[in-house]
Design a protein around this motif. Structure first.
Motif, PDB file in Angstrom:
ATOM      1  N   ILE A  56       0.667  -1.146   0.054  1.00 33.53           N
ATOM      2  CA  ILE A  56      -0.032  -0.009   0.043  1.00 33.53           C
ATOM      3  C   ILE A  56       0.838   1.430   0.216  1.00 33.53           C
ATOM      4  CG2 ILE A  56      -1.735   1.330   1.488  1.00 33.53           C
ATOM      5  CD1 ILE A  56      -3.088  -1.565   2.358  1.00 33.53           C
ATOM      6  N   ILE A  57       1.884   1.321   0.733  1.00 34.54           N
ATOM      7  CA  ILE A  57       2.548   2.403   0.989  1.00 34.54           C
ATOM      8  C   ILE A  57       3.750   2.485  -0.246  1.00 34.54           C
ATOM      9  CG2 ILE A  57       4.826   2.958   2.162  1.00 34.54           C
ATOM     10  CD1 ILE A  57       3.740   2.148   4.432  1.00 34.54           C
ATOM     11  N   LEU A  58       3.574   1.557  -1.016  1.00 29.47           N
ATOM     12  CA  LEU A  58       4.867   2.235  -2.529  1.00 29.47           C
ATOM     13  C   LEU A  58       3.524   2.425  -3.520  1.00 29.47           C
ATOM     14  CD1 LEU A  58       6.868  -1.665  -2.028  1.00 29.47           C
ATOM     15  CD2 LEU A  58       7.464   1.377  -1.863  1.00 29.47           C
ATOM     16  N   ASP A  59       2.101   1.270  -3.694  1.00 24.61           N
ATOM     17  CA  ASP A  59       1.830   1.850  -4.154  1.00 24.61           C
ATOM     18  C   ASP A  59       0.827   3.574  -4.451  1.00 24.61           C
ATOM     19  OD1 ASP A  59       1.343  -0.485  -5.591  1.00 24.61           O
ATOM     20  OD2 ASP A  59      -0.671  -1.312  -4.299  1.00 24.61           O
ATOM     21  N   ARG A  60       1.195   4.477  -2.932  1.00 22.22           N
ATOM     22  CA  ARG A  60       1.243   5.387  -2.905  1.00 22.22           C
ATOM     23  C   ARG A  60       1.703   5.960  -3.249  1.00 22.22           C
ATOM     24  NH1 ARG A  60      -0.831   4.603   3.088  1.00 22.22           N
ATOM     25  NH2 ARG A  60      -2.867   3.831   2.958  1.00 22.22           N
ATOM     26  N   LEU A  61       3.194   5.443  -3.253  1.00 24.68           N
ATOM     27  CA  LEU A  61       4.870   6.717  -3.320  1.00 24.68           C
ATOM     28  C   LEU A  61       4.228   6.517  -4.728  1.00 24.68           C
ATOM     29  CD1 LEU A  61       7.055   8.037  -2.772  1.00 24.68           C
ATOM     30  CD2 LEU A  61       7.828   5.590  -2.280  1.00 24.68           C
ATOM     31  N   LYS A  62       4.455   5.463  -5.506  1.00 29.51           N
ATOM     32  CA  LYS A  62       3.974   4.792  -6.848  1.00 29.51           C
ATOM     33  C   LYS A  62       3.491   6.266  -7.905  1.00 29.51           C
ATOM     34  CE  LYS A  62       3.953   1.245  -7.488  1.00 29.51           C
ATOM     35  NZ  LYS A  62       3.727  -0.592  -7.535  1.00 29.51           N
ATOM     36  N   THR A  63       2.528   5.894  -7.385  1.00 25.41           N
ATOM     37  CA  THR A  63       0.724   7.242  -8.078  1.00 25.41           C
ATOM     38  C   THR A  63       1.561   8.775  -7.364  1.00 25.41           C
ATOM     39  OG1 THR A  63      -0.919   5.577  -7.327  1.00 25.41           O
ATOM     40  CG2 THR A  63      -1.744   7.794  -7.237  1.00 25.41           C
ATOM     41  N   THR A  64       1.970   9.135  -6.124  1.00 23.87           N
ATOM     42  CA  THR A  64       2.267  10.651  -5.911  1.00 23.87           C
ATOM     43  C   THR A  64       3.508  10.896  -7.156  1.00 23.87           C
ATOM     44  OG1 THR A  64       1.909  10.483  -3.652  1.00 23.87           O
ATOM     45  CG2 THR A  64       3.082  12.109  -4.200  1.00 23.87           C
ATOM     46  N   LEU A  65       4.378  10.026  -7.126  1.00 21.33           N
ATOM     47  CA  LEU A  65       5.555   9.703  -7.708  1.00 21.33           C
ATOM     48  C   LEU A  65       4.966   9.753  -9.876  1.00 21.33           C
ATOM     49  CD1 LEU A  65       8.446   8.689  -5.967  1.00 21.33           C
ATOM     50  CD2 LEU A  65       7.424  10.885  -5.572  1.00 21.33           C
ATOM     51  N   GLY A  66       3.654   9.874 -10.003  1.00 21.39           N
ATOM     52  CA  GLY A  66       3.559  10.048 -11.012  1.00 21.39           C
ATOM     53  C   GLY A  66       3.985   7.984 -11.837  1.00 21.39           C
ATOM     54  N   TYR A  67       4.491   7.273 -10.697  1.00 20.24           N
ATOM     55  CA  TYR A  67       4.698   6.565 -12.182  1.00 20.24           C
ATOM     56  C   TYR A  67       3.587   4.473 -11.478  1.00 20.24           C
ATOM     57  CZ  TYR A  67       9.384   7.870 -11.175  1.00 20.24           C
ATOM     58  OH  TYR A  67      10.058   9.456 -11.306  1.00 20.24           O
ATOM     59  N   SER A  68       3.716   4.015 -12.583  1.00 24.46           N
ATOM     60  CA  SER A  68       2.479   2.889 -12.115  1.00 24.46           C
ATOM     61  C   SER A  68       3.569   1.503 -12.179  1.00 24.46           C
ATOM     62  CB  SER A  68       1.646   2.569 -13.565  1.00 24.46           C
ATOM     63  OG  SER A  68       2.792   2.740 -14.578  1.00 24.46           O
ATOM     64  N   GLN A  69       4.845   1.395 -12.580  1.00 25.98           N
ATOM     65  CA  GLN A  69       5.646   0.641 -12.450  1.00 25.98           C
ATOM     66  C   GLN A  69       6.687   0.278 -11.385  1.00 25.98           C
ATOM     67  OE1 GLN A  69       5.321  -2.403 -14.477  1.00 25.98           O
ATOM     68  NE2 GLN A  69       2.397  -1.497 -15.075  1.00 25.98           N
ATOM     69  N   ASP A  70       7.072  -0.994 -10.984  1.00 27.99           N
ATOM     70  CA  ASP A  70       7.801  -0.612  -9.767  1.00 27.99           C
ATOM     71  C   ASP A  70       8.907  -0.435 -10.361  1.00 27.99           C
ATOM     72  OD1 ASP A  70       6.555  -1.904  -7.996  1.00 27.99           O
ATOM     73  OD2 ASP A  70       6.524  -4.177  -7.498  1.00 27.99           O
ATOM     74  N   ASN A  71       9.670  -0.687 -11.146  1.00 27.38           N
ATOM     75  CA  ASN A  71      10.285  -0.740 -12.206  1.00 27.38           C
ATOM     76  C   ASN A  71      11.355   0.899 -12.360  1.00 27.38           C
ATOM     77  OD1 ASN A  71      13.479  -1.188 -13.340  1.00 27.38           O
ATOM     78  ND2 ASN A  71      12.681  -0.508 -15.336  1.00 27.38           N
ATOM     79  N   ASP A  72       9.800   1.899 -12.173  1.00 20.39           N
ATOM     80  CA  ASP A  72      10.176   3.612 -12.670  1.00 20.39           C
ATOM     81  C   ASP A  72      10.263   3.692 -11.064  1.00 20.39           C
ATOM     82  OD1 ASP A  72       9.825   3.407 -15.187  1.00 20.39           O
ATOM     83  OD2 ASP A  72       7.637   3.223 -14.565  1.00 20.39           O
ATOM     84  N   LEU A  73       9.714   3.218  -9.663  1.00 21.10           N
ATOM     85  CA  LEU A  73      10.176   3.667  -8.497  1.00 21.10           C
ATOM     86  C   LEU A  73      11.981   3.391  -8.436  1.00 21.10           C
ATOM     87  CD1 LEU A  73       8.616   4.952  -5.721  1.00 21.10           C
ATOM     88  CD2 LEU A  73       8.259   2.616  -5.492  1.00 21.10           C
ATOM     89  N   ALA A  74      12.064   2.679  -8.257  1.00 15.21           N
ATOM     90  CA  ALA A  74      13.347   2.169  -7.760  1.00 15.21           C
ATOM     91  C   ALA A  74      14.558   2.756  -8.977  1.00 15.21           C
ATOM     92  CB  ALA A  74      13.964   0.024  -8.728  1.00 15.21           C
ATOM     93  N   ASN A  75      14.322   3.418 -10.009  1.00 14.39           N
ATOM     94  CA  ASN A  75      15.121   3.842 -10.711  1.00 14.39           C
ATOM     95  C   ASN A  75      15.156   5.163  -9.836  1.00 14.39           C
ATOM     96  OD1 ASN A  75      16.329   2.182 -12.445  1.00 14.39           O
ATOM     97  ND2 ASN A  75      14.155   2.950 -13.950  1.00 14.39           N
TER      98      ASN A  75
END
Length: 143
Positions: A8-27
């Protein structure tokens, strides 16, 4: 924290940053995608890393889902006391955002509140560890 909470936390973070994939967040975080996968499997997350790489992201929103997503959204506020700490939504340099408005405090007070929130997260993690240790002991005594 458990695996579901981490997701849930990672999904919120991805949404806030405008990412849909874990790979984008990791980068964005400067880590390998395996790190994100490991966080999900272990049910733990490196919040220090996240907030050091995502400084405009509201820690309170990412952890609780309440309040503004970004610290820069804390711009309109009123000065007044916080009667009930449970009303706290977010912490920013300009003050503490609450459901009923914001009380303006010094930067030191804001930092103290951020430390208090982090201590709370550590306490929650320690509770989970104790529960897991108790379950392990119970399972070992049954063997």
């Amino acid at each position: 924290m458990n695996s579901q909470n981490v997701k849930i936390i990672l999904d919120r973070l991805k949404t806030t940053l405008g990412y849909s994939q874990d790979n984008d967040l990791a980068n964005h975080l400067g880590v390998n995608q395996n790190v994100i996968s490991n966080w999900k499997k272990r049910g733990s997350i490196d919040l220090d890393l996240i907030f050091s790489k995502c400084q405009d992201v509201s820690p309170t929103y990412i952890v609780t889902g309440e309040g503004p997503e970004r610290m820069s959204q804390i711009v309109n506020y009123t000065v007044g006391p916080i009667a009930d700490r449970s009303q706290l939504l977010a912490v920013g340099e300009k003050g503490l955002l609450t459901k009923g408005g914001t009380a303006e405090y010094s930067r030191d007070t804001v930092l103290e509140e951020q430390v208090r929130i982090l201590h709370h997260l550590v306490d929650e993690k320690e509770k989970v560890i104790r529960l897991l240790e108790e379950k392990i002991e119970t399972l070992q005594s049954k063997s």
